[in-house]
Design a protein around this motif. Structure first.
Motif, mmCIF file in Angstrom:
data_model
loop_
_atom_site.group_PDB
_atom_site.id
_atom_site.type_symbol
_atom_site.label_atom_id
_atom_site.label_comp_id
_atom_site.label_asym_id
_atom_site.label_seq_id
_atom_site.Cartn_x
_atom_site.Cartn_y
_atom_site.Cartn_z
ATOM 1 N N ALA A 1 -12.457 -145.805 50.264
ATOM 2 C CA ALA A 1 -11.734 -144.413 50.013
ATOM 3 C C ALA A 1 -10.749 -144.762 48.933
ATOM 4 N N LEU A 2 -9.963 -145.584 48.891
ATOM 5 C CA LEU A 2 -8.940 -145.503 47.887
ATOM 6 C C LEU A 2 -9.624 -145.707 46.181
ATOM 7 N N VAL A 3 -10.475 -146.512 46.158
ATOM 8 C CA VAL A 3 -11.283 -146.485 44.959
ATOM 9 C C VAL A 3 -11.800 -145.404 44.541
ATOM 10 N N THR A 4 -12.678 -144.611 45.478
ATOM 11 C CA THR A 4 -13.296 -143.630 45.182
ATOM 12 C C THR A 4 -12.430 -142.435 44.984
ATOM 13 N N ALA A 5 -11.229 -142.250 45.574
ATOM 14 C CA ALA A 5 -10.377 -140.899 45.411
ATOM 15 C C ALA A 5 -9.067 -141.177 44.687
ATOM 16 N N THR A 6 -8.627 -142.249 44.272
ATOM 17 C CA THR A 6 -7.390 -142.414 43.584
ATOM 18 C C THR A 6 -7.772 -143.423 42.259
ATOM 19 N N ALA B 1 0.208 -143.570 36.142
ATOM 20 C CA ALA B 1 1.342 -142.903 36.350
ATOM 21 C C ALA B 1 1.435 -143.456 37.918
ATOM 22 N N THR B 2 2.552 -144.382 38.107
ATOM 23 C CA THR B 2 2.634 -145.279 39.348
ATOM 24 C C THR B 2 3.069 -144.252 40.487
ATOM 25 N N ASP B 3 4.080 -143.232 40.219
ATOM 26 C CA ASP B 3 4.618 -142.396 41.334
ATOM 27 C C ASP B 3 3.625 -141.458 41.809
ATOM 28 N N LYS B 4 2.653 -140.991 40.778
ATOM 29 C CA LYS B 4 1.525 -140.037 41.250
ATOM 30 C C LYS B 4 0.413 -140.887 42.009
ATOM 31 N N ALA B 5 0.083 -142.115 41.543
ATOM 32 C CA ALA B 5 -0.751 -143.034 42.326
ATOM 33 C C ALA B 5 -0.261 -143.101 43.581
ATOM 34 N N LEU B 6 0.943 -143.400 44.048
ATOM 35 C CA LEU B 6 1.443 -143.701 45.393
ATOM 36 C C LEU B 6 1.082 -142.087 46.130
ATOM 37 N N VAL B 7 1.628 -141.266 45.601
ATOM 38 C CA VAL B 7 1.323 -139.993 46.394
ATOM 39 C C VAL B 7 -0.156 -139.832 46.689
ATOM 40 N N GLN B 8 -1.050 -140.106 45.818
ATOM 41 C CA GLN B 8 -2.547 -139.871 46.075
ATOM 42 C C GLN B 8 -2.935 -140.784 47.104
ATOM 43 N N GLN C 1 -1.129 -142.138 49.602
ATOM 44 C CA GLN C 1 -0.543 -141.933 50.872
ATOM 45 C C GLN C 1 -1.428 -140.525 51.234
ATOM 46 N N GLU C 2 -1.799 -139.726 50.582
ATOM 47 C CA GLU C 2 -2.527 -138.563 50.948
ATOM 48 C C GLU C 2 -3.999 -138.940 51.427
ATOM 49 N N VAL C 3 -4.711 -139.990 50.714
ATOM 50 C CA VAL C 3 -6.045 -140.226 51.331
ATOM 51 C C VAL C 3 -5.860 -141.131 52.589
ATOM 52 N N LEU C 4 -4.774 -142.001 52.733
ATOM 53 C CA LEU C 4 -4.561 -142.450 53.927
ATOM 54 C C LEU C 4 -4.258 -141.793 54.921
ATOM 55 N N HIS C 5 -3.552 -140.745 54.906
ATOM 56 C CA HIS C 5 -3.382 -139.661 55.907
ATOM 57 C C HIS C 5 -4.534 -138.852 56.285
ATOM 58 N N ASP C 6 -5.155 -138.250 55.314
ATOM 59 C CA ASP C 6 -6.122 -137.315 55.532
ATOM 60 C C ASP C 6 -7.628 -138.060 56.042
ATOM 61 N N ARG C 7 -7.712 -139.449 55.552
ATOM 62 C CA ARG C 7 -9.029 -139.918 56.056
ATOM 63 C C ARG C 7 -8.848 -140.841 57.118
#
Length: 293
Positions: free
Chosen positions: A216-221, A252-259, A261-267
């Motif tokens: 999930a993370l490799v695909t969406a982030t 951009a590490t800050d943006k990557a962290l947000v992405q 977290q969003e994937v972990l929450h949504d998926r």
């Protein structure tokens, strides 16, 4: 859970406690094992409901230095204990039924029928009160509700036994139906025991396998690799997660962290995750953007 979550337990406890007394008296006077079994189970139900109520109160307490996640798992522990209690009840009832097979007693079927009907009404009322919260994912209330559900089966068995005895004088039906009720209890108690035991042993949720998280993370982030995935459950509805995620040097590490977290929450429904970002082999962050304070 607040007052709204505790109210069903209080009402069910009052109903079950009142009618437990009625069934105990009726069981002793009538001589019915099925009725005494149901009465004894109603007493344990009262204890199970009191335990669940205490766990709800404990779970509502705020986190502290010693219990940094709070006491939410008190609900899981209470459900686990209630499941063990159901197994103990089954063992006792099977033993008593075996004794009755060898030496059937005299049974006052008329009194047995009347008390069983009253008990059935009480159990159905308590079940209906608890059911909405149990279906909403509250494993603590589900554990208490299974005790009540088992009593519904017990009361129904006592009613059937009474009719059969009045029609045929076949008193062995009392013990036969008791064994059948025990099998129905096991069908619910064993899955609850496995589920709560797995949570207490820090087992990973079924939908949170390391490979699924990585895919999930490799695909969406921007993540190119994931390792050291650790997943567990605080409660059945609160999965927790920690992992290491590797990103390219230009990310951009800050943006990557947000992405992430969003994937972990949504998926996966993860509200709180600890993510350690690695740029190539260099660790650049130890805390996620949405880490709990």
């Amino acid at each position: 859970m607040g007052e709204g979550g505790r109210r069903p337990l209080v009402l069910a406890l009052l109903i079950i406690s009142a009618f437990a007394v009625v069934e105990i008296i009726g069981g002793v006077v009538s001589g019915s094992l099925a009725l005494l079994a149901d009465a004894g189970h109603m007493v344990t139900d009262a204890g199970a409901l009191a335990l669940a109520l205490s766990a709800q109160w404990m779970a509502a307490r705020e986190p502290c230095d010693r219990y940094q996640f709070g006491l939410k798992r008190a609900q899981v522990l209470a459900a686990f204990i209630n499941a063990l209690g159901l197994l103990a009840i089954v063992g006792f009832l099977v033993f008593e039924a075996a004794q009755r097979f060898g030496q059937p007693p005299e049974i006052d079927a008329g009194l047995m029928l009347g008390v069983a009907v009253v008990g059935l009404i009480a159990n159905i009322a308590a079940f209906r009160i608890l059911h909405p919260n149990a279906m909403a994912g509250d494993v603590n209330i589900r554990g208490a509700m299974l005790h009540v559900a088992a009593d519904i089966f017990g009361s129904a068995a006592a009613i059937i036994s009474a009719f059969v005895i009045m029609a045929t004088q076949f008193v062995m039906i009392d013990a036969v139906l008791t064994v059948l009720v025990c099998l129905l209890i096991l069908r619910s108690a064993i899955p609850l025991l496995i589920e709560t035991g797995s949570i207490l042993l820090q087992a990973a949720p079924k939908n949170l396998s390391p490979q699924a998280v990585k895919d999930a993370l490799v695909t969406a982030t921007p993540v190119v690799d994931v390792h050291r995935v650790r997943a567990w459950q605080l409660t059945p509805t609160e999965p927790m997660l920690s992992l290491h995620a590797v990103v390219p040097a230009y990310t951009a590490t800050d943006k990557a962290l947000v992405q992430i977290q969003e994937v972990l929450h949504d998926r996966f429904g993860v509200e709180e995750a600890t993510v350690q970002l690695e740029v190539l082999d260099e660790v650049v962050s130890l805390k996620p953007a949405s880490s709990a304070e």
